[in-house]
Design an enzyme around this catalytic site. Structure first.
Site, PDB file in Angstrom:
ATOM      1  CG  ASN A  37      -2.048   0.986   1.039  1.00  0.00           C
ATOM      2  OD1 ASN A  37      -2.445   1.290   0.098  1.00  0.00           O
ATOM      3  ND2 ASN A  37      -2.962   0.636   2.763  1.00  0.00           N
ATOM      4  CG  HIS A 122     -12.717  -2.810   9.006  1.00  0.00           C
ATOM      5  ND1 HIS A 122     -11.711  -2.404   8.726  1.00  0.00           N
ATOM      6  CD2 HIS A 122     -12.101  -3.799   8.957  1.00  0.00           C
ATOM      7  CE1 HIS A 122     -10.398  -2.868   8.977  1.00  0.00           C
ATOM      8  NE2 HIS A 122     -10.737  -4.003   9.322  1.00  0.00           N
ATOM      9  NE  ARG A 147     -10.702  -1.992  12.219  1.00  0.00           N
ATOM     10  CZ  ARG A 147      -9.875  -1.690  11.797  1.00  0.00           C
ATOM     11  NH1 ARG A 147      -8.752  -1.851  11.554  1.00  0.00           N
ATOM     12  NH2 ARG A 147      -9.981  -0.641  11.304  1.00  0.00           N
ATOM     13  CG  ASP A 210      -6.067  -1.547  14.407  1.00  0.00           C
ATOM     14  OD1 ASP A 210      -4.546  -1.230  14.804  1.00  0.00           O
ATOM     15  OD2 ASP A 210      -5.900  -1.805  13.362  1.00  0.00           O
ATOM     16  CG  HIS A 212      -4.363   2.220  13.003  1.00  0.00           C
ATOM     17  ND1 HIS A 212      -4.878   1.237  12.642  1.00  0.00           N
ATOM     18  CD2 HIS A 212      -6.185   2.806  13.377  1.00  0.00           C
ATOM     19  CE1 HIS A 212      -6.012   1.077  12.075  1.00  0.00           C
ATOM     20  NE2 HIS A 212      -6.341   1.791  12.935  1.00  0.00           N
ATOM     21  CD  GLU A 236      -4.999  -4.361  14.322  1.00  0.00           C
ATOM     22  OE1 GLU A 236      -6.436  -4.893  14.132  1.00  0.00           O
ATOM     23  OE2 GLU A 236      -4.331  -4.097  13.226  1.00  0.00           O
ATOM     24  CD  GLU A 262      -1.888  -3.457  10.065  1.00  0.00           C
ATOM     25  OE1 GLU A 262      -2.996  -3.634  10.494  1.00  0.00           O
ATOM     26  OE2 GLU A 262      -1.652  -2.283   9.661  1.00  0.00           O
ATOM     27  CG  HIS A 312      -3.018  -6.342   7.425  1.00  0.00           C
ATOM     28  ND1 HIS A 312      -4.217  -5.217   7.613  1.00  0.00           N
ATOM     29  CD2 HIS A 312      -2.627  -6.206   6.238  1.00  0.00           C
ATOM     30  CE1 HIS A 312      -3.535  -4.733   7.307  1.00  0.00           C
ATOM     31  NE2 HIS A 312      -3.875  -4.612   5.945  1.00  0.00           N
ATOM     32  CG  ASP A 316      -3.728  -3.002   2.709  1.00  0.00           C
ATOM     33  OD1 ASP A 316      -4.577  -3.681   3.560  1.00  0.00           O
ATOM     34  OD2 ASP A 316      -2.285  -3.128   2.733  1.00  0.00           O
ATOM     35  CD  GLU A 339      -8.491  -6.330   8.404  1.00  0.00           C
ATOM     36  OE1 GLU A 339      -7.998  -4.859   9.060  1.00  0.00           O
ATOM     37  OE2 GLU A 339      -7.111  -6.902   8.729  1.00  0.00           O
ATOM     38  CD1 TRP A 402       1.947   3.010  10.825  1.00  0.00           C
ATOM     39  CD2 TRP A 402       3.614   2.108  12.296  1.00  0.00           C
ATOM     40  NE1 TRP A 402       2.419   2.138  10.348  1.00  0.00           N
ATOM     41  CE2 TRP A 402       2.929   1.752  11.163  1.00  0.00           C
ATOM     42  CE3 TRP A 402       4.774   2.474  13.159  1.00  0.00           C
ATOM     43  CZ2 TRP A 402       4.778   0.937  10.857  1.00  0.00           C
ATOM     44  CZ3 TRP A 402       4.973   1.249  12.792  1.00  0.00           C
ATOM     45  CH2 TRP A 402       4.973   0.720  12.225  1.00  0.00           C
TER      46      TRP A 402
HETATM   47  O1  EZ4 Z   1      -3.290   0.482   8.132  1.00  0.00           O
HETATM   48  O2  EZ4 Z   1      -4.392  -1.787   5.270  1.00  0.00           O
HETATM   49  O3  EZ4 Z   1      -6.258  -3.363  10.587  1.00  0.00           O
HETATM   50  N1  EZ4 Z   1      -5.421  -3.442   9.555  1.00  0.00           N
HETATM   51  C1  EZ4 Z   1      -5.010  -1.623   9.612  1.00  0.00           C
HETATM   52  C2  EZ4 Z   1      -5.483  -1.518   7.945  1.00  0.00           C
HETATM   53  C3  EZ4 Z   1      -3.617  -1.043   7.682  1.00  0.00           C
HETATM   54  C4  EZ4 Z   1      -4.078  -0.765   5.985  1.00  0.00           C
HETATM   55  C5  EZ4 Z   1      -2.416  -0.370   5.738  1.00  0.00           C
HETATM   56  O4  EZ4 Z   1      -1.974  -0.723   4.441  1.00  0.00           O
HETATM   57  O5  EZ4 Z   1      -4.469  -1.435  10.436  1.00  0.00           O
HETATM   58  O6  EZ4 Z   1      -5.886   0.077   7.835  1.00  0.00           O
HETATM   59 CO    CO Z   2      -4.346  -2.477  12.214  1.00  0.00          CO
END
Ligand code: EZ4
Ligand code: CO
Length: 402
Positions: A37, A122, A147, A210, A212, A236, A262, A312, A316, A339, A402
């Site tokens: 991605n 999601h 999620r 998540d 992130h 996550e 991921e 993951h 993407d 996922e 991030w």
């Molecule tokens: O940030 O797929 O768990 N899923 C994620 C996604 C990722 C993107 C990265 O390419 O965190 O949103």
């Molecule tokens: Co993620």
């Protein structure tokens, strides 16, 4: 059988995908996904300019030797570009082997350990109520795991929450957009989302979240503790994972299960996390984790330490990776969850596939190989468009980890 030809095809049916097509002298064709991605063309060049000339003429059944050849032989090991390229070749070869032997790839990975793969999807919303409404629709469709992500009051936009009415898609065409972030505001708000979810949906549905990689270890520990009453399936990416021992701090404070990986591209990225039992789920994907050959080894290593898989599966990853992940998921013993974000209708048309969703689980289908096809002619109607993941800044302008 010999590899007679291999080419990279890039398309953008709603979002960008890099696809590897491997041909053999016996007419069997294998598909691999090489999508990274926001950095797609780097992997395409790595394959076309450096890898593919070395694989022509080789025996496609030698998945192990060819993996080692591309990994060790390059001298420059690991990294997302390298490992996505190796993964694309590896997956295409497993596809060829399955087709040549007339059997689905899961039979080459140990056969079925289960009938279907538990998936989560999601649900997002600017407000708690919107996110819960979306989750409610998915639960009605049969999802057993969802999620949940929602906007944070006081922050104009939040990663993981769509800006308009479009379905959430992590990459955006054009140059990178910027989101704002405040750990303080987020830490106060996140538990409200899950309190609302448990009140509305009861105790049975699996809930995931998540972060992130946005928090520090002690902040993540606080979040994990505050979410304990809502017994998440997992939390996550609580912190950036370069410093693996950061997870030790989280572990010392909370029983909320932790998932990460991921962005990992090698078992070495997760070795301490697994060996010290600091995590519960490993999120490495087939495409960014070096293909089925390497991911199987990572899963087997994780199994020794009670760590399960949770690949993951955002948009993407092309349907080729989704198919590969499902063969992997039904076969590997320590599977946890997969996922599953829905691809656009255009993507589904470009990549017809036999996998399907039913009653909370997905199945890879029983076609020989991966059971995913690529309509290269149709793909040509959707040329590549540069796109990026958004960048995130704190309220004072500092870039987040991030
Ligand atoms: O940030 O797929 O768990 N899923 C994620 C996604 C990722 C993107 C990265 O390419 O965190 O949103
Ligand atoms: Co993620």
């Amino acid at each position: 059988m010999k590899i007679s030809n291999a080419r990279v095809s890039i398309c953008s049916p709603g979002r960008n995908f890099v696809t590897l097509v491997v041909e053999t002298d016996e007419g069997v064709i294998g598909l691999g996904d090489a999508t990274l991605n926001g950095r797609e063309l780097a992997v395409a060049s790595y394959l076309t300019d450096h890898v593919l000339p070395c694989v022509i003429g080789r025996d496609p059944f030698q998945t192990e030797d060819l993996w080692q050849y591309l990994y060790r032989g390059a001298y420059w090991r690991r990294g997302p570009v390298t490992m996505a390229a190796i993964a694309a070749v590896d997956v295409a070869l497993w596809d060829i082997k399955g087709k040549a032997l007339g059997t689905p790839v899961y039979n080459l990975l140990g056969g079925k350990s289960r009938e279907g793969v538990l998936v989560y999807t999601h649900a997002n919303g600017k407000e708690v109520a919107q996110a819960l409404d979306q989750a409610s629709c998915y639960i009605d469709e049969g999802y057993l795991a969802v999620r949940l992500q929602c906007g944070v009051p006081g922050l104009a936009s939040t990663y993981g929450v769509p800006k308009g009415d479009q379905p959430y898609e992590p990459a955006e065409r054009g140059l990178p957009s910027e989101n704002v972030w405040s750990s303080e505001k987020y830490l106060v708000h996140a538990p409200r989302l899950f309190e609302g979810a448990r009140m509305r949906f009861g105790e049975d549905v699996h809930l995931l979240h998540d972060v992130h990689h946005r928090l520090t270890p002690i902040e993540a520990a606080r979040l994990g503790k505050s979410l304990e009453p809502y017994h998440l399936f997992w939390l996550e990416d609580p912190v950036p994972a370069e410093l693996q021992s950061g997870f030790k701090i989280i572990r010392q404070h909370t029983t909320t299960p932790i998932a990460v990986g991921e962005v990992f591209n090698s078992l070495w990225d997760a070795r301490e996390l697994i060996q010290n039992q600091w995590i519960d789920y490993l999120r490495m994907s087939v495409v960014h984790g070096g293909g089925l050959t390497h991911l199987k080894k990572a899963a087997d290593y994780a199994d020794v330490y009670h760590v399960r898989t949770g690949c993951h599966g955002a948009t993407d990853l092309s349907p080729i990776t989704m198919g590969a992940a499902l063969h992997f998921g039904v076969s590997v013993h320590n599977f946890g969850i997969q996922e599953y974000m829905h691809h656009s209708a255009e993507t589904e048309e470009v990549f017809p596939h036999g996998y399907r969703f039913e009653g909370g689980y997905m199945t890879p289908g029983d076609a020989p190989g991966l059971g995913v096809e690529y309509n290269e002619e149709l793909a040509k109607r959707f040329p590549y468009q540069r796109a990026y993941l958004p960048v995130n800044r704190k309220l004072d302008g500092t870039l987040t980890d991030w």
